[in-house]
Design an enzyme around this catalytic site. Sequence first.
Site: not given
Ligand code: NAD
Length: 364
Positions: A94, A194, A196-198
Amino acid sequence: MIKVTDVQDTQSSTNPVIREMSEMGHEQIVFCQDEETGLKAIIAIHSTALGPALGGTRMWNYKNELEALNDVLRLSRGMTFKASISGLNLGGGKAVIFGDAKTQKTDALMRRFGKFVETLGGNYITAEDVGMTTHDMEMVREETKHVTGIPESMGGSGDPSPVTAYGVYMGMKASAMYKWGSDSLTGKKVVVQGIGNVGMNLVKHLTEEGAIVTINDISQERLEMVAAKYRATIVVGDAVYDVDMDIYAPCALGASINDDTLSRLNCEIIAGAANNQLADEVKHGQMVMDKGIIYAPDFLINAGGLINVYSELHGYNREGALAKTKEIYNTTLEILKKSELEEITSHEAAKQIAQNRVSKALAK
Ligand code: NAD
């Protein structure tokens, strides 16, 4: 975890970073700095026993260097477990870049980061994580071929998030099957923290199946957009932990399962995408178990994105990546059974299976 007091201890003859490295089993930690672009980054390679260490790059405004270092050490070890439990021939690594992704990230900075990745000769392969976009991966690609998650238009696998969300959905359904004897989520109350993307893609799967979804995020704009699109209910701030729910899906950042939240959370299943959800793997894993909550281990059910980028290394095939991600359902069931039979936490059960595969590879 390295504490500030460890670093300040001038009497100790042991370097706290090297001590932590050997305790956690890391192979290599690379500290990167470039004055011209302002880049400050750390690349951690936890293991290459099963293959090259693949793991995303996170850009985050860390409070200090120690926080960033602890984050990258924990995340890279999690990648080893994630690749191993998913049956992939990959190790764990990472990278973290210090700074605000919205204001401090430039193409030059990402290219410079790519040069550092190149120096590792393929031992570390990078990808997207929080604060990164496919465009950033394109910039890294200018300097090294050891990068995945590049745009589909360039022959890559694009944004891994929909596949990650699909895997989380599979892990959640398997947990429901284990807990309730049916994997139907229709009518189940699910809180997605949260979006976001996921998280947003997860909300899509859940609402399509007829779950009653409540969403929480720090971005009001995002909340309104997702609520309107998927008819979800909004909960603001940390009132999220007091909502009446069947399933809690942490999809923001790590450590949301802790002393405080566990005294408030009233749910039967925890299944989400965030990495390192348990603030303390041992203590909070046990507390979750004692409360009778089914916990789907994060590194197992959020592996869809990794499976997707792994496919990119061998000529991207979306159908194949989705089929492999679907296997998360059966692996989750297997781990929950092991946890119950051996009276160990589900996190520990998953870790044991992952570690066994790594140990076998090392013994060869
Ligand atoms: P992202 O940045 O697109 O979304 C994260 C969301 O969480 C954002 O909308 C943000 O505003 C919100 N957020 C941040 N702090 C917060 C809080 N205290 N309370 C509520 N909401 C909050 O990230 P993502 O790609 O959706 O990933 C989400 C999580 O999943 C991360 O922890 C990431 O490490 C993990 N993850 C993602 C992937 C992937 O394919 N993108 C794969 C494995 C793990």
